[in-house]
Scaffold this motif. Sequence first.
Motif, mmCIF file in Angstrom:
data_model
loop_
_atom_site.group_PDB
_atom_site.id
_atom_site.type_symbol
_atom_site.label_atom_id
_atom_site.label_comp_id
_atom_site.label_asym_id
_atom_site.label_seq_id
_atom_site.Cartn_x
_atom_site.Cartn_y
_atom_site.Cartn_z
ATOM 1 N N SER A 106 -10.005 -26.121 48.320
ATOM 2 C CA SER A 106 -11.177 -25.767 49.112
ATOM 3 C C SER A 106 -11.764 -27.014 49.767
ATOM 4 N N PRO A 107 -12.658 -26.852 50.745
ATOM 5 C CA PRO A 107 -13.307 -28.017 51.353
ATOM 6 C C PRO A 107 -14.010 -28.898 50.324
ATOM 7 N N ASP A 108 -14.675 -28.290 49.356
ATOM 8 C CA ASP A 108 -15.373 -29.075 48.334
ATOM 9 C C ASP A 108 -14.395 -29.867 47.470
ATOM 10 N N GLN A 109 -13.246 -29.288 47.190
ATOM 11 C CA GLN A 109 -12.267 -29.931 46.309
ATOM 12 C C GLN A 109 -11.599 -31.141 46.939
ATOM 13 N N VAL A 110 -11.629 -31.251 48.261
ATOM 14 C CA VAL A 110 -10.989 -32.396 48.922
ATOM 15 C C VAL A 110 -12.015 -33.411 49.427
ATOM 16 N N THR A 111 -13.277 -33.235 49.067
ATOM 17 C CA THR A 111 -14.350 -34.136 49.497
ATOM 18 C C THR A 111 -14.745 -35.046 48.341
ATOM 19 N N TYR A 112 -14.696 -36.370 48.576
ATOM 20 C CA TYR A 112 -14.935 -37.344 47.511
ATOM 21 C C TYR A 112 -16.027 -38.337 47.914
ATOM 22 N N PRO A 113 -16.837 -38.768 46.950
ATOM 23 C CA PRO A 113 -17.839 -39.801 47.234
ATOM 24 C C PRO A 113 -17.185 -41.165 47.405
ATOM 25 N N THR A 114 -17.860 -42.056 48.079
ATOM 26 C CA THR A 114 -17.419 -43.443 48.240
ATOM 27 C C THR A 114 -18.474 -44.362 47.621
ATOM 28 N N ARG A 115 -18.234 -45.661 47.688
ATOM 29 C CA ARG A 115 -19.198 -46.616 47.137
ATOM 30 C C ARG A 115 -20.487 -46.674 47.956
ATOM 31 N N VAL A 116 -20.463 -46.120 49.156
ATOM 32 C CA VAL A 116 -21.643 -46.119 50.022
ATOM 33 C C VAL A 116 -22.462 -44.860 49.742
ATOM 34 N N PRO A 117 -23.713 -44.987 49.335
ATOM 35 C CA PRO A 117 -24.539 -43.803 49.108
ATOM 36 C C PRO A 117 -24.594 -42.910 50.352
#
Length: 290
Positions: A106-117
């Motif tokens: 899903s779109p949520d499953q392929v979205t990841y946070p980065t070191r930048v807030p």
Amino acid sequence: MTIPTPSITPPPIGDELPEWLRPRVPAGFKPLSSPARLCCIMQKGGSGKSTTAVCLACELALKGFRVRVWDADAQRGGATHWLAPQLGDGAGEPANLLHLFKGEASPDQVTYPTRVPNLYVVPSYTSLKQVELAPPPGVEQVIDWAINNTSEPFDVEITDCGPTLGQLSVAALVGAPNVVIPLKASGFDLDALTELNRTLALTKQRLTPHLQIVAVLLSEVLKSNLTSEVFEALCGDYPDSLVMGVRQSVKAREASLESIRLPLHEYAPTATVRKDFQYLATQLVEGRAV
């Protein structure tokens, strides 16, 4: 390319820049309101697409926007590499843009946070080439569908395209129809720009009637007669778009190195090129600062 005198007025910024390099903003040009969608595209490698996408995304995130970068480049070393997303335990290839295209995530499953807030990324790897070789049904609509079906919407979506104008680039344009074109002052880039304009025209005609070119960026500019002439020509050829130069910077190149991989604002916060991306962020997206 003709070189007419553009009927536009430089904004009150960049007094330290030579006249020929100052941003040219058309009368009536307005920043996009959020949610905003931007696509960095150019049919040539080394034109500054990933640098523009990543640095613009970082500056918008620092302004308080919730930003997501879609890495639609099947080559190694693009936005995914630079942003170094938090991908979990690192066992195997994590869920990524390919899995979204194949209907396996899903779109949520392929979205990841980065070191930048506030900044997130949808990663991709060389396996993404499978989309070009065997396009899934409705391939052009996948990124647009994913943006519309994300559980927690983003203020800004930015797609980073590869150097080819295939299915992935068309999907990126349909998902984010406000186009940002980075290029260099060279014959190779100008030839590629001609091909890109054809693709943009067909995509607008057949898939995305509201597609528009919002900005044209002359990357890694050095003072020369050729650069000045190309810059003025771009102003004339794209009268409704923001046209600006992005200064050459060793720091911007170093920041993405494997041994460093830091956002430009962390690695070189006072670099002159960062000022260019800060200005670009302010011009392209209407909004707040934190």
